[in-house]
Design a protein around this motif. Structure first.
Motif, PDB file in Angstrom:
ATOM      1  N   PHE A  73       0.748  -1.258  -0.093  1.00  0.00           N
ATOM      2  CA  PHE A  73      -0.112   0.125   0.072  1.00  0.00           C
ATOM      3  C   PHE A  73       0.724   1.050  -0.008  1.00  0.00           C
ATOM      4  N   LYS A  74       0.292   2.400  -0.291  1.00  0.00           N
ATOM      5  CA  LYS A  74       0.780   3.571  -0.149  1.00  0.00           C
ATOM      6  C   LYS A  74       0.737   4.365   1.428  1.00  0.00           C
ATOM      7  N   GLU A  75       1.524   5.045   1.629  1.00  0.00           N
ATOM      8  CA  GLU A  75       1.774   5.877   2.691  1.00  0.00           C
ATOM      9  C   GLU A  75       2.221   7.354   2.363  1.00  0.00           C
ATOM     10  N   GLN A  76       1.832   8.099   3.365  1.00  0.00           N
ATOM     11  CA  GLN A  76       2.312   9.767   3.101  1.00  0.00           C
ATOM     12  C   GLN A  76       2.693  10.178   4.398  1.00  0.00           C
ATOM     13  N   CYS A  77       3.950  10.843   4.441  1.00  0.00           N
ATOM     14  CA  CYS A  77       4.163  11.623   5.739  1.00  0.00           C
ATOM     15  C   CYS A  77       3.255  12.763   5.996  1.00  0.00           C
ATOM     16  N   SER A  78       2.440  12.818   7.042  1.00  0.00           N
ATOM     17  CA  SER A  78       1.681  14.134   7.462  1.00  0.00           C
ATOM     18  C   SER A  78       2.242  15.465   7.721  1.00  0.00           C
ATOM     19  N   ASN A  79       3.585  15.208   7.865  1.00  0.00           N
ATOM     20  CA  ASN A  79       4.489  16.595   8.058  1.00  0.00           C
ATOM     21  C   ASN A  79       4.618  17.122   6.759  1.00  0.00           C
ATOM     22  N   CYS A  80       5.451  16.247   5.960  1.00  0.00           N
ATOM     23  CA  CYS A  80       6.070  17.189   4.639  1.00  0.00           C
ATOM     24  C   CYS A  80       5.494  16.406   3.295  1.00  0.00           C
ATOM     25  N   GLU A  81       4.639  15.482   3.632  1.00  0.00           N
ATOM     26  CA  GLU A  81       3.784  14.924   2.204  1.00  0.00           C
ATOM     27  C   GLU A  81       4.586  13.821   1.293  1.00  0.00           C
ATOM     28  N   GLN A  82       5.952  13.488   1.772  1.00  0.00           N
ATOM     29  CA  GLN A  82       6.689  12.593   1.098  1.00  0.00           C
ATOM     30  C   GLN A  82       5.815  11.463   0.874  1.00  0.00           C
ATOM     31  N   GLY A  83       5.928  10.550  -0.278  1.00  0.00           N
ATOM     32  CA  GLY A  83       5.208   9.497  -0.426  1.00  0.00           C
ATOM     33  C   GLY A  83       6.045   8.181  -0.096  1.00  0.00           C
ATOM     34  N   TYR A  84       5.505   7.228   0.237  1.00  0.00           N
ATOM     35  CA  TYR A  84       6.240   5.890   0.365  1.00  0.00           C
ATOM     36  C   TYR A  84       5.416   4.749  -0.135  1.00  0.00           C
ATOM     37  N   ARG A  85       6.004   3.644  -0.836  1.00  0.00           N
ATOM     38  CA  ARG A  85       5.173   2.424  -1.174  1.00  0.00           C
ATOM     39  C   ARG A  85       5.689   1.700   0.157  1.00  0.00           C
ATOM     40  N   VAL A  86       4.715   0.911   0.622  1.00  0.00           N
ATOM     41  CA  VAL A  86       4.892   0.039   2.002  1.00  0.00           C
ATOM     42  C   VAL A  86       4.560  -1.359   1.581  1.00  0.00           C
TER      43      VAL A  86
END
Length: 56
Positions: free
Chosen positions: A7-20
């Protein structure tokens, strides 16, 4: 290890995206993941599942 889901996750602080990738483990994992850009805590876990984060 057996792949469970992705799934995808995004940092709530800087909005950097990650595939998890979430994987079932034989042993318990107690870990956390902090954003590689700003250091904000994204996920903390303690159980028989491990998470691998890939910056996108």
């Amino acid at each position: 290890m057996k792949r469970k889901s992705e799934f995808k996750e995004q940092c709530s602080n800087c909005e950097q995206g990650y595939r998890v990738v979430e994987e079932i483990q034989i042993s318990r994992e107690k870990r956390k993941f902090e954003c590689e850009e700003c250091g904000h805590l994204i996920k903390k876990w303690n159980g028989s599942v491990d998470y691998i984060f890939y910056k996108i």
